[in-house]
Design a protein around this motif. Structure first.
Motif, PDB file in Angstrom:
ATOM      1  N   ALA A  26       4.301   7.949   2.428  1.00 23.13           N
ATOM      2  CA  ALA A  26       3.962   7.410   3.745  1.00 23.13           C
ATOM      3  C   ALA A  26       2.717   8.100   4.284  1.00 23.13           C
ATOM      4  CB  ALA A  26       5.126   7.614   4.704  1.00 23.13           C
ATOM      5  N   THR A  27       2.022   7.438   5.192  1.00 18.22           N
ATOM      6  CA  THR A  27       0.858   8.029   5.842  1.00 18.22           C
ATOM      7  C   THR A  27       1.158   8.143   7.332  1.00 18.22           C
ATOM      8  OG1 THR A  27      -0.091   5.843   6.034  1.00 18.22           O
ATOM      9  CG2 THR A  27      -0.798   7.143   4.168  1.00 18.22           C
ATOM     10  N   PRO A  28       1.430   9.358   7.822  1.00 21.30           N
ATOM     11  CA  PRO A  28       1.828   9.517   9.216  1.00 21.30           C
ATOM     12  C   PRO A  28       0.665   9.547  10.204  1.00 21.30           C
ATOM     13  CG  PRO A  28       1.953  11.612   8.093  1.00 21.30           C
ATOM     14  CD  PRO A  28       1.612  10.583   7.055  1.00 21.30           C
ATOM     15  N   HIS A  29      -0.558   9.409   9.777  1.00 25.32           N
ATOM     16  CA  HIS A  29      -1.742   9.390  10.638  1.00 25.32           C
ATOM     17  C   HIS A  29      -1.921  10.681  11.430  1.00 25.32           C
ATOM     18  CE1 HIS A  29      -2.304   5.214   9.649  1.00 25.32           C
ATOM     19  NE2 HIS A  29      -1.078   4.956  10.032  1.00 25.32           N
ATOM     20  N   MET A  30      -1.561  11.812  10.862  1.00 23.17           N
ATOM     21  CA  MET A  30      -1.736  13.093  11.537  1.00 23.17           C
ATOM     22  C   MET A  30      -3.167  13.599  11.399  1.00 23.17           C
ATOM     23  SD  MET A  30       1.047  13.755  13.039  1.00 23.17           S
ATOM     24  CE  MET A  30       0.724  15.409  13.543  1.00 23.17           C
ATOM     25  N   THR A  31      -3.911  13.099  10.432  1.00 23.04           N
ATOM     26  CA  THR A  31      -5.269  13.579  10.186  1.00 23.04           C
ATOM     27  C   THR A  31      -6.159  13.359  11.391  1.00 23.04           C
ATOM     28  OG1 THR A  31      -4.987  13.031   7.865  1.00 23.04           O
ATOM     29  CG2 THR A  31      -7.218  13.421   8.612  1.00 23.04           C
ATOM     30  N   ARG A  32      -6.028  12.226  12.057  1.00 24.94           N
ATOM     31  CA  ARG A  32      -6.893  11.950  13.206  1.00 24.94           C
ATOM     32  C   ARG A  32      -6.654  12.949  14.322  1.00 24.94           C
ATOM     33  NH1 ARG A  32      -4.878   6.106  14.876  1.00 24.94           N
ATOM     34  NH2 ARG A  32      -4.854   5.996  12.625  1.00 24.94           N
ATOM     35  N   TYR A  33      -5.413  13.421  14.498  1.00 22.31           N
ATOM     36  CA  TYR A  33      -5.139  14.412  15.536  1.00 22.31           C
ATOM     37  C   TYR A  33      -5.711  15.771  15.163  1.00 22.31           C
ATOM     38  CZ  TYR A  33      -1.952  10.800  17.131  1.00 22.31           C
ATOM     39  OH  TYR A  33      -1.430   9.615  17.552  1.00 22.31           O
ATOM     40  N   VAL A  34      -5.574  16.157  13.911  1.00 20.86           N
ATOM     41  CA  VAL A  34      -6.118  17.438  13.459  1.00 20.86           C
ATOM     42  C   VAL A  34      -7.634  17.433  13.599  1.00 20.86           C
ATOM     43  CG1 VAL A  34      -6.414  18.930  11.443  1.00 20.86           C
ATOM     44  CG2 VAL A  34      -4.195  17.891  11.903  1.00 20.86           C
TER      45      VAL A  34
ATOM     46  N   SER B 243       0.814  -1.216   0.000  1.00 19.39           N
ATOM     47  CA  SER B 243       0.000   0.000   0.000  1.00 19.39           C
ATOM     48  C   SER B 243       0.849   1.270   0.000  1.00 19.39           C
ATOM     49  CB  SER B 243      -0.950   0.012   1.192  1.00 19.39           C
ATOM     50  OG  SER B 243      -0.227  -0.072   2.399  1.00 19.39           O
ATOM     51  N   GLU B 244       2.016   1.247   0.631  1.00 19.95           N
ATOM     52  CA  GLU B 244       2.853   2.438   0.659  1.00 19.95           C
ATOM     53  C   GLU B 244       3.394   2.766  -0.725  1.00 19.95           C
ATOM     54  OE1 GLU B 244       6.753   3.934   3.072  1.00 19.95           O
ATOM     55  OE2 GLU B 244       5.198   2.850   4.168  1.00 19.95           O
TER      56      GLU B 244
END
Length: 46
Positions: free
Chosen positions: A19-27, A12-13
């Motif tokens: 890369a997907t750093p998963h920052m969207t959930r924090y925002v 998938s990468e």
């Protein structure tokens, strides 16, 4: 034209080309908390 019936398997990468750093959930979480606080302040003072 040559037909190639072989399946191409990539992870998938590589498919996303990054890369997907998963920052969207924090925002989204911080934004939701800020909206709730803003509505609470508006409700209390209006």
């Amino acid at each position: 034209m040559v037909e190639n019936d072989e399946a191409i398997h990539i992870d998938s990468e590589q498919a996303r080309a990054g890369a997907t750093p998963h920052m969207t959930r924090y925002v989204l979480g911080y934004g939701l908390v800020l909206v709730i606080v803003a509505f609470a302040v508006i409700f209390l003072f209006v």
